[in-house]
Design a protein around this motif. Structure first.
Motif, mmCIF file in Angstrom:
data_model
loop_
_atom_site.group_PDB
_atom_site.id
_atom_site.type_symbol
_atom_site.label_atom_id
_atom_site.label_comp_id
_atom_site.label_asym_id
_atom_site.label_seq_id
_atom_site.Cartn_x
_atom_site.Cartn_y
_atom_site.Cartn_z
ATOM 1 N N ALA A 169 -13.740 18.960 -18.215
ATOM 2 C CA ALA A 169 -12.858 18.094 -18.997
ATOM 3 C C ALA A 169 -11.413 18.205 -18.511
ATOM 4 C CB ALA A 169 -12.943 18.451 -20.482
ATOM 5 N N PHE A 170 -11.022 19.393 -18.038
ATOM 6 C CA PHE A 170 -9.636 19.561 -17.581
ATOM 7 C C PHE A 170 -9.324 18.694 -16.365
ATOM 8 C CE2 PHE A 170 -6.563 21.854 -14.840
ATOM 9 C CZ PHE A 170 -5.438 21.679 -15.633
ATOM 10 N N PRO A 171 -10.106 18.747 -15.263
ATOM 11 C CA PRO A 171 -9.804 17.837 -14.148
ATOM 12 C C PRO A 171 -9.924 16.367 -14.539
ATOM 13 C CG PRO A 171 -11.870 19.006 -13.773
ATOM 14 C CD PRO A 171 -11.206 19.671 -14.922
ATOM 15 N N ALA A 172 -10.829 16.048 -15.467
ATOM 16 C CA ALA A 172 -10.961 14.659 -15.905
ATOM 17 C C ALA A 172 -9.675 14.187 -16.596
ATOM 18 C CB ALA A 172 -12.152 14.511 -16.839
ATOM 19 N N LEU A 173 -9.083 15.062 -17.402
ATOM 20 C CA LEU A 173 -7.831 14.702 -18.078
ATOM 21 C C LEU A 173 -6.681 14.603 -17.084
ATOM 22 C CD1 LEU A 173 -8.212 16.891 -21.282
ATOM 23 C CD2 LEU A 173 -8.164 14.401 -21.189
ATOM 24 N N CYS A 174 -6.696 15.435 -16.044
ATOM 25 C CA CYS A 174 -5.678 15.325 -14.998
ATOM 26 C C CYS A 174 -5.790 13.988 -14.277
ATOM 27 C CB CYS A 174 -5.811 16.472 -14.002
ATOM 28 S SG CYS A 174 -5.342 18.090 -14.651
ATOM 29 N N VAL A 175 -7.010 13.558 -14.003
ATOM 30 C CA VAL A 175 -7.218 12.247 -13.371
ATOM 31 C C VAL A 175 -6.749 11.135 -14.303
ATOM 32 C CG1 VAL A 175 -8.964 10.633 -12.532
ATOM 33 C CG2 VAL A 175 -9.105 13.054 -11.911
ATOM 34 N N ALA A 212 -8.802 21.962 -23.190
ATOM 35 C CA ALA A 212 -9.996 21.888 -22.342
ATOM 36 C C ALA A 212 -10.033 23.033 -21.345
ATOM 37 C CB ALA A 212 -10.029 20.548 -21.612
ATOM 38 N N LEU A 213 -8.887 23.394 -20.799
ATOM 39 C CA LEU A 213 -8.843 24.481 -19.822
ATOM 40 C C LEU A 213 -9.181 25.822 -20.460
ATOM 41 C CD1 LEU A 213 -8.165 25.355 -16.927
ATOM 42 C CD2 LEU A 213 -5.782 25.579 -17.648
ATOM 43 N N ALA A 214 -8.698 26.034 -21.689
ATOM 44 C CA ALA A 214 -8.967 27.293 -22.380
ATOM 45 C C ALA A 214 -10.327 27.309 -23.050
ATOM 46 C CB ALA A 214 -7.874 27.553 -23.424
ATOM 47 N N GLY A 215 -10.967 26.157 -23.138
ATOM 48 C CA GLY A 215 -12.264 26.098 -23.796
ATOM 49 C C GLY A 215 -12.182 26.238 -25.293
ATOM 50 N N VAL A 216 -11.116 25.716 -25.895
ATOM 51 C CA VAL A 216 -10.927 25.816 -27.340
ATOM 52 C C VAL A 216 -10.910 24.414 -27.931
ATOM 53 C CG1 VAL A 216 -9.657 27.978 -27.144
ATOM 54 C CG2 VAL A 216 -8.401 25.806 -27.156
ATOM 55 N N ARG A 217 -11.095 24.352 -29.230
ATOM 56 C CA ARG A 217 -11.058 23.078 -29.947
ATOM 57 C C ARG A 217 -9.643 22.818 -30.423
ATOM 58 N NH1 ARG A 217 -11.143 21.270 -35.071
ATOM 59 N NH2 ARG A 217 -11.125 23.415 -35.833
ATOM 60 N N VAL A 218 -9.156 21.633 -30.203
ATOM 61 C CA VAL A 218 -7.814 21.278 -30.621
ATOM 62 C C VAL A 218 -7.905 20.421 -31.873
ATOM 63 C CG1 VAL A 218 -7.779 19.271 -29.095
ATOM 64 C CG2 VAL A 218 -5.623 20.245 -29.918
ATOM 65 N N SER A 219 -7.058 20.708 -32.839
ATOM 66 C CA SER A 219 -7.072 19.970 -34.089
ATOM 67 C C SER A 219 -6.537 18.556 -33.889
ATOM 68 C CB SER A 219 -6.217 20.703 -35.130
ATOM 69 O OG SER A 219 -6.040 19.912 -36.288
ATOM 70 N N PRO A 220 -7.184 17.558 -34.465
ATOM 71 C CA PRO A 220 -6.632 16.187 -34.400
ATOM 72 C C PRO A 220 -5.242 16.103 -35.013
ATOM 73 C CG PRO A 220 -8.915 16.159 -35.168
ATOM 74 C CD PRO A 220 -8.489 17.594 -35.154
ATOM 75 N N TRP A 221 -4.985 16.947 -36.010
ATOM 76 C CA TRP A 221 -3.656 16.981 -36.601
ATOM 77 C C TRP A 221 -2.606 17.363 -35.560
ATOM 78 C CZ3 TRP A 221 -2.206 15.074 -41.144
ATOM 79 C CH2 TRP A 221 -3.149 14.919 -42.141
ATOM 80 N N LEU A 222 -2.939 18.364 -34.739
ATOM 81 C CA LEU A 222 -1.993 18.808 -33.713
ATOM 82 C C LEU A 222 -1.741 17.701 -32.693
ATOM 83 C CD1 LEU A 222 -0.298 21.020 -32.417
ATOM 84 C CD2 LEU A 222 -2.344 21.821 -31.221
ATOM 85 N N LEU A 223 -2.797 17.005 -32.279
ATOM 86 C CA LEU A 223 -2.627 15.907 -31.330
ATOM 87 C C LEU A 223 -1.781 14.782 -31.933
ATOM 88 C CD1 LEU A 223 -6.200 15.633 -29.762
ATOM 89 C CD2 LEU A 223 -4.183 16.800 -28.850
ATOM 90 N N LEU A 224 -1.979 14.508 -33.218
ATOM 91 C CA LEU A 224 -1.189 13.469 -33.870
ATOM 92 C C LEU A 224 0.279 13.872 -33.956
ATOM 93 C CD1 LEU A 224 -1.072 10.764 -35.298
ATOM 94 C CD2 LEU A 224 -1.696 11.912 -37.437
#
Length: 347
Positions: A169-175, A212-224
């Motif tokens: 997922a990390f290289p995909a996000l970089c692309v 994605a690089l750390a393999g952790v789940r990110v909260s949608p709240w944080l992304l917002l």
């Protein structure tokens, strides 16, 4: 060569050459040192000038990749990541550090591409005219080579990190970020409201890439929250451009609309962050509802940025605001310390 023309010491002319005092002044005109006078200061392609093309002052933006791992370390639902940090701190730090470098290289390639595209307009801009490509200190050919090296190097490093960890997922996000840059350069920034939102999406990709690089789940709240803060800063940057002299001023209606958008996004940012700190999921994951005490610091940071935008008119370069303004640096430091202390005591 005609006899009446005398060669200057150390200079050789072709037979058909006609020396001019200001040669290669137009973009796209080649600079042949043997044929033209006055070209020695053009396109020197010095290492420092090449480095300036990468805009090192903006690399601090890529530290956003560490946001999701920071909060995941205190998240009770992701205790495996905290255990990995305790058992192998150097390995985790190496992976995150290389991830920041990879994303920084991809972002730097976007900066070079943007400067190449805007070189004519930047040459007439009161601030951007000092950029190496606009100032004709770096040739177009050298800039293209630099762009390709950064892009290929960043994506190769991202791919290697994905292959080593099995987290593609990390290289995909970089692309995805690399593709976002030409979309912004050639289309989005010319559409009302789409440009700042595209910039904000780029910051969301940074935060998601760190998770994605750390393999952790990110909260949608944080992304917002990241999206709203980045959108607020992008709108303030666009509003600050209206205060620049020697540039065509946009209609007064555009400035008024920007003011309303900035106020709306600022209010939404504070509300979203406050709701995030009081959300049931946040309290359950971190074991505390005291993060709400950091809301005044977020408001203080927004107030300061508004003052820099309208009062001191220094918000045209956000990277300088967040790295050189003492008040903003103090607010950011206090917010980070407060979040760390509250989350640590709740463990």
């Amino acid at each position: 060569m005609p006899e009446n023309r005398q060669n200057k010491p150390g200079r050789v002319y072709h037979r058909s050459a006609k020396p001019r005092k200001s040669a290669a002044r137009a973009f796209g005109e080649s600079a042949d040192w043997s044929d033209h006078e006055g070209c020695e200061a053009l396109y020197t392609n010095r290492p420092l000038q090449l480095l300036r093309c990468l805009r090192p002052g903006q690399w601090v933006k890529n530290l956003l990749l560490l946001a999701a791992p920071f909060f995941a370390f205190f998240d009770r639902a992701q205790a495996a990541f905290a255990d990995a940090v305790r058992q192998h701190p150097l390995c985790v730090a190496e992976a995150l550090g290389l991830g920041v470098v990879a994303f920084a290289l991809v972002a730097a390639a976007g900066y070079v591409a943007n400067d190449l595209t805007d070189r004519r307009a930047d040459a007439a801009h009161p601030l951007k005219k000092e950029r190496p490509i606009a100032a004709r200190q770096v040739s177009i050919a050298a800039a293209i080579v630099l762009l390709l090296l950064c892009l290929c190097g960043g994506l190769a490093l991202a791919g290697w990190l994905g292959w080593r960890s099995g987290r593609w997922a990390f290289p995909a996000l970089c692309v995805a970020y690399a593709l976002l840059q030409p979309f912004y350069t050639f289309l989005a920034r010319r559409l009302e409201g789409v440009g700042p939102m595209t910039v904000a999406v780029g910051f969301v990709l940074r935060a998601a890439a760190g998770a994605a690089l750390a393999g952790v789940r990110v909260s949608p709240w944080l992304l917002l929250c990241v999206f709203l803060v980045a959108l607020f800063v992008a709108l303030c940057k666009r509003r600050a451009a209206h205060f620049l002299k020697n540039l065509p001023q946009p209609p007064a209606a555009d400035a008024r609309i920007l003011d309303l958008e900035i106020g709306l996004v600022a209010s939404a940012t504070v509300a979203c962050y406050a709701l995030y700190t009081l959300a049931t999921e946040t309290i359950a994951n971190f074991g505390t509802d005291r993060l709400v005490y950091t809301v005044p610091l977020v408001m203080l940071g927004i107030f300061r940025h508004l003052r820099l935008t309208y009062g001191e008119r220094k918000a045209g370069a956000p990277e300088r605001v967040f790295t050189r303004d003492p008040f903003m640096l103090a607010v950011l430091a206090l917010w980070g310390i407060a979040c760390g202390a509250l989350l640590w005591t709740a463990r």
